[in-house]
Design an enzyme around this catalytic site. Sequence first.
Site, PDB file in Angstrom:
ATOM      1  N   HIS A 264       0.792  -1.135  -0.121  1.00 35.54           N
ATOM      2  CA  HIS A 264      -0.026   0.046  -0.008  1.00 35.54           C
ATOM      3  C   HIS A 264       0.763   1.336   0.041  1.00 35.54           C
ATOM      4  CE1 HIS A 264      -3.639   2.364   1.283  1.00 35.54           C
ATOM      5  NE2 HIS A 264      -2.570   3.253   1.809  1.00 35.54           N
ATOM      6  N   GLU A 265       1.713   1.252   0.950  1.00 38.07           N
ATOM      7  CA  GLU A 265       2.480   2.625   1.116  1.00 38.07           C
ATOM      8  C   GLU A 265       3.428   2.542  -0.104  1.00 38.07           C
ATOM      9  OE1 GLU A 265       1.610   4.668   3.212  1.00 38.07           O
ATOM     10  OE2 GLU A 265       0.476   3.225   4.367  1.00 38.07           O
ATOM     11  N   HIS A 268       1.742   4.510  -2.939  1.00 36.36           N
ATOM     12  CA  HIS A 268       1.945   5.778  -2.554  1.00 36.36           C
ATOM     13  C   HIS A 268       3.175   6.504  -3.231  1.00 36.36           C
ATOM     14  CE1 HIS A 268      -1.903   6.667  -0.536  1.00 36.36           C
ATOM     15  NE2 HIS A 268      -1.593   5.873   0.600  1.00 36.36           N
ATOM     16  N   GLU A 294      -5.241   7.591  -2.689  1.00 30.24           N
ATOM     17  CA  GLU A 294      -5.477   6.180  -2.437  1.00 30.24           C
ATOM     18  C   GLU A 294      -5.565   5.365  -3.407  1.00 30.24           C
ATOM     19  OE1 GLU A 294      -5.744   4.745   0.839  1.00 30.24           O
ATOM     20  OE2 GLU A 294      -4.416   6.459   1.279  1.00 30.24           O
TER      21      GLU A 294
HETATM   22 ZN    ZN Z   1      -2.890   5.244   1.802  1.00 31.44          ZN
END
Ligand code: ZN
Length: 498
Positions: A264-265, A268, A294
């Site tokens: 997830h990170e 980003h 997101e």
């Molecule tokens: Zn996030």
Amino acid sequence: MELKEALQQLELLQKKMYAYTCAESALYLDSVTVAPKDTAEGRGVALGILAGESQKLITASETGELLEFLREHREELGEPERRETEELWRSYQQMVRIPADEYMEYAMLTNEASDVWHRAKENSDFELFRPVLERLVEFSRKFAGYYDETKKPYDALLNEFERGADMEYLDAFFAEIRAKLVPLIQEIGRAQQIDDSFLHRYYPVEAQRRFSDYLMEVLQLDRGHCTIGETEHPFTLEFNNKDVRITTNYKENSVAESMYSVIHEGGHAKYELGIRDDLQYTCLAGGVSMGVHESQSRFYENIIGRSREFIGAIFPKMQEFFPEQLSDVTAEQMYRAVNRVEPSLIRTEADELTYCLHVMIRYEIEKQLIGGSLEVKDVPEVWNRLYKEYLGVDVPDDRRGCLQDSHWSGGSFGYFPSYALGSAYGAQMLKNMEQDIDVWGPVSRGDLSAVSGWLREKIHQYGSLMEPSEVVKNACGVFEPSAYTEYLTKKYREIYGL
Ligand code: ZN
């Protein structure tokens, strides 16, 4: 003033703002990763000064004059400079509209609220938090007027996080989710549950760290420009497109938690690392909005990271990192386990399917709070009722109920919907991506370069050069919430054999 001189001043102004942000970010990163625990006081002094100086910089009368001059010469500006001027003008106007004493009072309130919220959550005591929350709601309503007096208060707040999104847009979005996903989740609740017990065997932290390094390699995150740290609540922090930091948190009895926080990170980080060089050190250098950010993290985490193809590709390597824990497990079992659906109490621990319902509940409550049709004292009751209605779970206490998230204590009303919007944008991006390139062939071989290339071309490179809605349109076409519910329905019906 000559235009050339004004443009130099514009560049210098933004570099100064970048420098303040860098300093604040470095202090923040330090505080939540390696700083000794009793060191907040000195950092607080430094952060207070930095915040004051950067506010002075943006609200200075010279800044206003410079921006007015540039706006008068807008026809002569290049695209990035025109957009930079617009964005800075927007911040300038917003800042000068908020009376200085109210701004100070609000800063002190959020500082206090964070502390009160921590204690209230620890003791599961909503009454302790209630008076502070009442003042925060009041302030947010007032500030909404400063942001944009032509909009309804909650619309003005939503606009701060996802420009262009309003209640009309979100009501339609959540109506689709409510209609399609609530019955699906109920059906899954009656189906045979997936066994994911092997995810909770003992996974030594040292081996998990090596596994994270491997995942970063698969994500093609260049370690010369992106490092991984450890913290309590994982986040990504960017200094510029050559320096991004991700963080994770290891739990010995839960291997999937850190695995998916890294992916997830990592999503980003891919966004920030993919932004064009010529936008660096300007106000256009970062990701364009919360929702679009997101959409990237969740694209990598769920759409890619929780796909059968991706799990198939990395599973042999995963078994090498964890030979004892996974010797009796197959890739298909792993795929099913990381996609287990279970309505639960805590948003941050929710699975891909039930996640957006957690967000929907917060949206409904915020909308009424800011709109004035719900009183703060009634929040716990409404919260618990909605959890029962949509997710079928009983909330045992406020710690695991309306006190679980920090957002409101920071005055962030209107932030939550962007989490769900991001997921929905991602599903539609997949649909378009599949028309342009072979997505799953390379992913099944562990090669994410085609996926990353597509996202970079359609989204990452632009930073904040376009409006969020334009970025979404560029990557998705016209936003259709049904693309998201169709994606989820197809995936989870197959997994649960419905
Ligand atoms: Zn996030």
